[in-house]
Design an enzyme around this catalytic site. Sequence first.
Site, mmCIF file in Angstrom:
data_model
loop_
_atom_site.group_PDB
_atom_site.id
_atom_site.type_symbol
_atom_site.label_atom_id
_atom_site.label_comp_id
_atom_site.label_asym_id
_atom_site.label_seq_id
_atom_site.Cartn_x
_atom_site.Cartn_y
_atom_site.Cartn_z
ATOM 1 N N SER A 75 80.483 70.882 -15.654
ATOM 2 C CA SER A 75 80.513 69.497 -15.139
ATOM 3 C C SER A 75 81.455 68.604 -16.330
ATOM 4 O O SER A 75 82.376 68.691 -16.379
ATOM 5 C CB SER A 75 79.001 69.038 -14.994
ATOM 6 N N HIS A 99 82.446 70.459 -10.744
ATOM 7 C CA HIS A 99 82.102 69.937 -9.546
ATOM 8 C C HIS A 99 82.116 68.580 -9.182
ATOM 9 O O HIS A 99 82.735 67.779 -10.032
ATOM 10 C CB HIS A 99 80.388 70.395 -9.438
#
Length: 166
Positions: A75, A99
């Site tokens: 992330s 993501h």
Amino acid sequence: SVIYLIGDVDQFTLLDIMSRTRTILKSRTEETEKDPINLIINSQGGCVYEMLGIVDYIGSLNVPVNTICRGKAFSAAAIILACGTGTRFASKHSSIMFHQSSTWLQGKQSDVKANIHHVDEIDKKTNILLAEMTDVTAEDWEQHQRTDFWLSAEKALEMKVIDQIL
């Protein structure tokens, strides 16, 4: 000189990286003033705002910052890894994951719509940032991140998320 980014990317992480970097830079001699700083990352990610703060801070320094993934960079941590201003490394068995921004929206419909627009803008900004740092277009980053996008060190090297495998 080494700084560790371990655990969540949050306001404390941003403050810690800035203060440790400042301490390192103040203690340098003329011979070491341009030596790179090594930012070792083992993080599941965290807040996009603090991540952007770290990326901006790294980019503002007059010395290169090598980013080194040891274990995981997920992330926000994956974006920090990709945005190193020196050499970007990952150890052989590291896992890297990108993501879309996450959100837990609630409230009036008009507020939810405004927040969704804001999150879309943040995603566009991070996709452009990743495109500048890699061999992948912003449009392709948008497609990749529709679901969790997992990379091995080899795949990260191929996409130029990193420059070298350790």
